[in-house]
Every structure is written in C-alpha cells, then in structure tokens.
Design a protein around this motif. Sequence first.
Motif, PDB file in Angstrom:
ATOM      1  N   SER A 313       0.828  -1.205   0.000  1.00  0.00           N
ATOM      2  CA  SER A 313       0.000   0.000   0.000  1.00  0.00           C
ATOM      3  C   SER A 313       0.861   1.253   0.000  1.00  0.00           C
ATOM      4  CB  SER A 313      -0.940   0.009   1.207  1.00  0.00           C
ATOM      5  OG  SER A 313      -0.188  -0.069   2.418  1.00  0.00           O
ATOM      6  N   SER A 314       2.079   1.175   0.541  1.00  0.00           N
ATOM      7  CA  SER A 314       2.986   2.325   0.549  1.00  0.00           C
ATOM      8  C   SER A 314       4.277   1.966  -0.167  1.00  0.00           C
ATOM      9  CB  SER A 314       3.304   2.767   1.980  1.00  0.00           C
ATOM     10  OG  SER A 314       4.256   1.917   2.589  1.00  0.00           O
ATOM     11  N   THR A 315       4.841   2.941  -0.865  1.00  0.00           N
ATOM     12  CA  THR A 315       6.092   2.703  -1.580  1.00  0.00           C
ATOM     13  C   THR A 315       7.251   2.582  -0.604  1.00  0.00           C
ATOM     14  OG1 THR A 315       5.141   4.327  -3.106  1.00  0.00           O
ATOM     15  CG2 THR A 315       7.239   3.361  -3.725  1.00  0.00           C
ATOM     16  N   MET A 316       7.163   3.256   0.524  1.00  0.00           N
ATOM     17  CA  MET A 316       8.197   3.141   1.544  1.00  0.00           C
ATOM     18  C   MET A 316       8.369   1.688   1.968  1.00  0.00           C
ATOM     19  SD  MET A 316       8.431   4.923   5.338  1.00  0.00           S
ATOM     20  CE  MET A 316       6.913   4.137   5.911  1.00  0.00           C
ATOM     21  N   SER A 317       7.272   1.013   2.247  1.00  0.00           N
ATOM     22  CA  SER A 317       7.344  -0.393   2.658  1.00  0.00           C
ATOM     23  C   SER A 317       7.818  -1.273   1.514  1.00  0.00           C
ATOM     24  CB  SER A 317       5.979  -0.865   3.151  1.00  0.00           C
ATOM     25  OG  SER A 317       5.599  -0.161   4.323  1.00  0.00           O
ATOM     26  N   ALA A 318       7.281  -1.044   0.315  1.00  0.00           N
ATOM     27  CA  ALA A 318       7.674  -1.856  -0.839  1.00  0.00           C
ATOM     28  C   ALA A 318       9.167  -1.729  -1.108  1.00  0.00           C
ATOM     29  CB  ALA A 318       6.877  -1.434  -2.071  1.00  0.00           C
ATOM     30  N   ASP A 319       9.694  -0.524  -0.990  1.00  0.00           N
ATOM     31  CA  ASP A 319      11.118  -0.263  -1.225  1.00  0.00           C
ATOM     32  C   ASP A 319      11.984  -1.050  -0.248  1.00  0.00           C
ATOM     33  OD1 ASP A 319      13.436   0.848  -2.184  1.00  0.00           O
ATOM     34  OD2 ASP A 319      13.067   2.854  -1.416  1.00  0.00           O
ATOM     35  N   ALA A 320      11.673  -0.935   1.028  1.00  0.00           N
ATOM     36  CA  ALA A 320      12.477  -1.627   2.046  1.00  0.00           C
ATOM     37  C   ALA A 320      12.304  -3.143   1.980  1.00  0.00           C
ATOM     38  CB  ALA A 320      12.097  -1.113   3.433  1.00  0.00           C
ATOM     39  N   PHE A 321      11.081  -3.597   1.751  1.00  0.00           N
ATOM     40  CA  PHE A 321      10.845  -5.042   1.656  1.00  0.00           C
ATOM     41  C   PHE A 321      11.617  -5.660   0.487  1.00  0.00           C
ATOM     42  CE2 PHE A 321       6.612  -4.804   4.068  1.00  0.00           C
ATOM     43  CZ  PHE A 321       7.137  -5.424   5.181  1.00  0.00           C
ATOM     44  N   SER A 322      11.678  -4.948  -0.632  1.00  0.00           N
ATOM     45  CA  SER A 322      12.382  -5.505  -1.793  1.00  0.00           C
ATOM     46  C   SER A 322      13.856  -5.706  -1.476  1.00  0.00           C
ATOM     47  CB  SER A 322      12.205  -4.603  -3.019  1.00  0.00           C
ATOM     48  OG  SER A 322      12.833  -3.348  -2.845  1.00  0.00           O
ATOM     49  N   THR A 323      14.444  -4.793  -0.708  1.00  0.00           N
ATOM     50  CA  THR A 323      15.839  -4.970  -0.272  1.00  0.00           C
ATOM     51  C   THR A 323      15.946  -6.118   0.723  1.00  0.00           C
ATOM     52  OG1 THR A 323      16.342  -2.625  -0.615  1.00  0.00           O
ATOM     53  CG2 THR A 323      17.788  -3.853   0.860  1.00  0.00           C
ATOM     54  N   MET A 324      15.004  -6.187   1.637  1.00  0.00           N
ATOM     55  CA  MET A 324      15.022  -7.242   2.655  1.00  0.00           C
ATOM     56  C   MET A 324      15.023  -8.630   2.012  1.00  0.00           C
ATOM     57  SD  MET A 324      12.098  -8.170   5.516  1.00  0.00           S
ATOM     58  CE  MET A 324      11.052  -8.984   4.297  1.00  0.00           C
ATOM     59  N   PHE A 325      14.131  -8.850   1.029  1.00  0.00           N
ATOM     60  CA  PHE A 325      14.041 -10.170   0.401  1.00  0.00           C
ATOM     61  C   PHE A 325      15.272 -10.490  -0.446  1.00  0.00           C
ATOM     62  CE2 PHE A 325       9.428  -9.575   1.201  1.00  0.00           C
ATOM     63  CZ  PHE A 325       9.189 -10.772   1.860  1.00  0.00           C
ATOM     64  N   MET A 326      15.986  -9.467  -0.918  1.00  0.00           N
ATOM     65  CA  MET A 326      17.205  -9.715  -1.670  1.00  0.00           C
ATOM     66  C   MET A 326      18.270 -10.366  -0.793  1.00  0.00           C
ATOM     67  SD  MET A 326      17.269  -8.892  -4.954  1.00  0.00           S
ATOM     68  CE  MET A 326      19.045  -8.846  -5.178  1.00  0.00           C
ATOM     69  N   VAL A 327      18.253 -10.067   0.500  1.00  0.00           N
ATOM     70  CA  VAL A 327      19.300 -10.543   1.404  1.00  0.00           C
ATOM     71  C   VAL A 327      18.891 -11.802   2.158  1.00  0.00           C
ATOM     72  CG1 VAL A 327      20.788  -9.883   3.340  1.00  0.00           C
ATOM     73  CG2 VAL A 327      20.128  -8.167   1.643  1.00  0.00           C
ATOM     74  N   LEU A 328      17.601 -11.986   2.369  1.00  0.00           N
ATOM     75  CA  LEU A 328      17.133 -13.143   3.140  1.00  0.00           C
ATOM     76  C   LEU A 328      17.454 -14.471   2.457  1.00  0.00           C
ATOM     77  CD1 LEU A 328      13.607 -11.907   4.284  1.00  0.00           C
ATOM     78  CD2 LEU A 328      15.449 -12.622   5.808  1.00  0.00           C
ATOM     79  N   PRO A 329      17.771 -15.503   3.242  1.00  0.00           N
ATOM     80  CA  PRO A 329      17.881 -16.848   2.677  1.00  0.00           C
ATOM     81  C   PRO A 329      16.561 -17.243   2.023  1.00  0.00           C
ATOM     82  CG  PRO A 329      18.772 -16.783   4.898  1.00  0.00           C
ATOM     83  CD  PRO A 329      18.100 -15.471   4.678  1.00  0.00           C
ATOM     84  N   ARG A 330      16.633 -18.101   1.028  1.00  0.00           N
ATOM     85  CA  ARG A 330      15.468 -18.406   0.203  1.00  0.00           C
ATOM     86  C   ARG A 330      14.261 -18.859   1.022  1.00  0.00           C
ATOM     87  NH1 ARG A 330      15.708 -21.694  -5.459  1.00  0.00           N
ATOM     88  NH2 ARG A 330      17.408 -20.195  -5.662  1.00  0.00           N
ATOM     89  N   GLU A 331      14.411 -19.860   1.855  1.00  0.00           N
ATOM     90  CA  GLU A 331      13.267 -20.393   2.599  1.00  0.00           C
ATOM     91  C   GLU A 331      12.760 -19.404   3.641  1.00  0.00           C
ATOM     92  OE1 GLU A 331      11.568 -23.029   1.815  1.00  0.00           O
ATOM     93  OE2 GLU A 331      12.939 -23.287   0.126  1.00  0.00           O
ATOM     94  N   LYS A 332      13.682 -18.708   4.305  1.00  0.00           N
ATOM     95  CA  LYS A 332      13.274 -17.733   5.316  1.00  0.00           C
ATOM     96  C   LYS A 332      12.473 -16.597   4.668  1.00  0.00           C
ATOM     97  CE  LYS A 332      15.097 -14.915   9.134  1.00  0.00           C
ATOM     98  NZ  LYS A 332      14.384 -15.645  10.193  1.00  0.00           N
ATOM     99  N   GLY A 333      12.889 -16.190   3.494  1.00  0.00           N
ATOM    100  CA  GLY A 333      12.169 -15.142   2.783  1.00  0.00           C
ATOM    101  C   GLY A 333      10.758 -15.557   2.433  1.00  0.00           C
ATOM    102  N   ARG A 334      10.622 -16.781   1.959  1.00  0.00           N
ATOM    103  CA  ARG A 334       9.285 -17.272   1.601  1.00  0.00           C
ATOM    104  C   ARG A 334       8.392 -17.393   2.838  1.00  0.00           C
ATOM    105  NH1 ARG A 334      10.119 -21.984  -3.042  1.00  0.00           N
ATOM    106  NH2 ARG A 334      11.288 -20.688  -4.533  1.00  0.00           N
ATOM    107  N   ASP A 335       8.970 -17.839   3.929  1.00  0.00           N
ATOM    108  CA  ASP A 335       8.191 -17.960   5.172  1.00  0.00           C
ATOM    109  C   ASP A 335       7.687 -16.597   5.630  1.00  0.00           C
ATOM    110  OD1 ASP A 335       8.589 -20.681   5.207  1.00  0.00           O
ATOM    111  OD2 ASP A 335      10.235 -20.617   6.658  1.00  0.00           O
ATOM    112  N   ILE A 336       8.548 -15.591   5.599  1.00  0.00           N
ATOM    113  CA  ILE A 336       8.156 -14.251   6.040  1.00  0.00           C
ATOM    114  C   ILE A 336       7.072 -13.690   5.123  1.00  0.00           C
ATOM    115  CG2 ILE A 336       8.949 -11.852   6.218  1.00  0.00           C
ATOM    116  CD1 ILE A 336      11.552 -12.882   7.352  1.00  0.00           C
TER     117      ILE A 336
END
Length: 372
Positions: A313-336
Amino acid sequence: MRPFITKDFFHKYKHLSALAILLLVIMLLIVVGWFFKPREYSISGAIMGTTYHVKYITKRQNEAKQHNIAKLIYAALSDVDNKMSTYKPTSELMRLNNWPVNKPFKMSTNLAKVIKASLYISSLSDGFYDPTVGPLVNLWGFGPQSPNQQTPDFVAIKKGDKQPSIPEKQKIKQAMQEVGYQFIDLNMRTLTVIKKRKLYIDLSSIAKGFSVDQVASVLDHLNIHRYMVEVGGEIRVKGKRLDRKHWRVAIRSPQSNVDTPYKVIALKDRAMATSGDYLNYYNADHTRYSHEINPKTGFPEKNNIASVTVICSSTMSADAFSTMFMVLPREKGRDIAEENDIAVYIIYRDKNDKGAESFSVYASPAFVQYLT
C-alpha cells in the motif's frame, strides 16, 4: 403604424428561436465538456542522484497551475533529499550519523517515521535488513564514503568504470562492529533517537520509496486522484489511466542486454518496488559482487536472487521489503512473505543442464492476484 414584430411573426419563426436556443445549449455543453474533460499532465526531473516522473490526470489546467504543482512536487522530493541523503554532509541524517553516542538527537517527524519503519522491517527480518549497514556498503565500494567514490547505490557501476577493491577481512570485521539496528533507541513521542554505539545509518533502501509517498500525498491534497509517481524505479499509482484502464508497470528482465520486460503488472491504488543484483555490482576474481550487503556476514549476499518485486500500500514499505528479500535466505524469505501476507515476486538466477544462465520464479500467495 403596424408594428414590425407581431404575433404572426412569433408564430411563424418560433421554431427557429427554439432551434437557436438548442444550438446555443449544445455549444455551451461542448465548451464545458472541453474545459472539464480529463487530461494527462507529465512532470519529470532529477533528484536524489536519480530521476523522477509523474503523470496525473485532472481537468484542464493553465500553465500557472501546472507550474505550481511541479514546484510542490519538487519541494516534497527535495525535503526528503535534504533530510535523508547520505550524500549531503548537511542533511539531517548525516547530522545524526555524526551526533555523539548516548546523546538524544531531536528529529523531524518524517525522519522519525522512516527510521521507525526501517527498524520494524529489521526486526521482522531478524536483522537481515539493517539500516546501519552503511559502513559495510561504503567499505565494499557502493556508498558515498567509498574509497572509490562511487555513485549512489541505485546507479549501476558500468563496465569500464573503476571497480572497487575487495575489502580485507579484518576491515570487514571492524566495520561490522559499527552495525546493529538494535543499538538505535527511537522515541516517537519525543521525536528523539539515541545511538547506543557508533553507527552510520543509511536509509537509501527506504527513502526513495518514502519520497514517492510524499509526492502522492501532495497530489491527494490537491484533489488529484488519478496518477502514477515514479522515483528511481519505485512506483505508486492511484485511479486509472486516461483511457480508463489500469496503470501497467513492467518488471525489468534481470538478463543482461534484454530490453523486453520480464513481466508486466496491472496496478490499482498500490505501490511497487524492485531491487536487483543487476542494478549495481562489479566482477572481481570471477565473482559477482552486488550492493546488497548481508549484515550477518559483512559480504554481498550470494543467494542466487536476481530480482525482487514487492507490491504494498505504501512505496516506503515496498522499497524496504524488496531490499530485505534480496538478502534473506530463500526459505526464510518465503516464510516471512507468507506469514505476513506480503506480495513478493522473486526471480532466481540459475543454471540449466548445459551451464547456461536460466531463471526461475517464486510468487507469494499475495502476489498471485497480480499475475492474472
């Protein structure tokens, strides 16, 4: 003397009078319709080391009105830049970075909001996303204090540019001593923050998204409710296009030298951000080093994620989340993603049976609706 206009005259020509009135009404409707017919206006420029593009749809505006809206948009973007840039020594964020340890720093409301959001996402990711990763970003050559003096982290280091050196392990270890979101003590009631140890806060993974939201707020305040705002690739849309269709946004292909979009998404009243290892990287010793630094290891992450797109709903969240998922391990990212109902689309960089580059994708349950 007989009058020129008589009852017979009105009776004879009354149909002509009615026709004239009808024509006049039609002309007035055409003029009013022309004036109030929605039109699309475009504004673009440069800010924060990147570009911005805004399209909005509203009734006809004169040049003065358009100019005023352009000024308000630029003012909103400049305010974020002046508060949150790590490339401006006098920015509010850099004053915080240079502020003494254990001493309260009084902040603006907007800076406090963005830091609060970044700390929430840090906690959600168990520290894989961390706004204090700045010392490592600089050390690896992707930040404003890089010894190689590279451009902002959302501008690609191109072939032929001076390539940063691989840091020594001891320097990485030292830089990690200045990383840790848990050492930020934020008080939203008093709008103060205390650094519990020496920290360098870098909000480049969330500030651009926040700037998009600020521009959207400007347009909403002006009663403009059909628009698309884009800053450095982060996007937010509202309403529909001039042709009454949904805004369509492309996900760039992570494959080199491919201009065709990997996927095109129809958006309505949502924000979208994409991060990718193809945006800023360099090759050294036959290894690809991306600007997505894992604060847990101090090294660029090597999880084979080529691209992450998040819709919120907000670009601020989308921006930070996209960086977060780039760094997360594959399974942990999917779980979150699934536990928190986050709409995320991840493109993985793989190898086929012949060793050639190939791609596979993961779309979270919340993202599937955008693929139809």
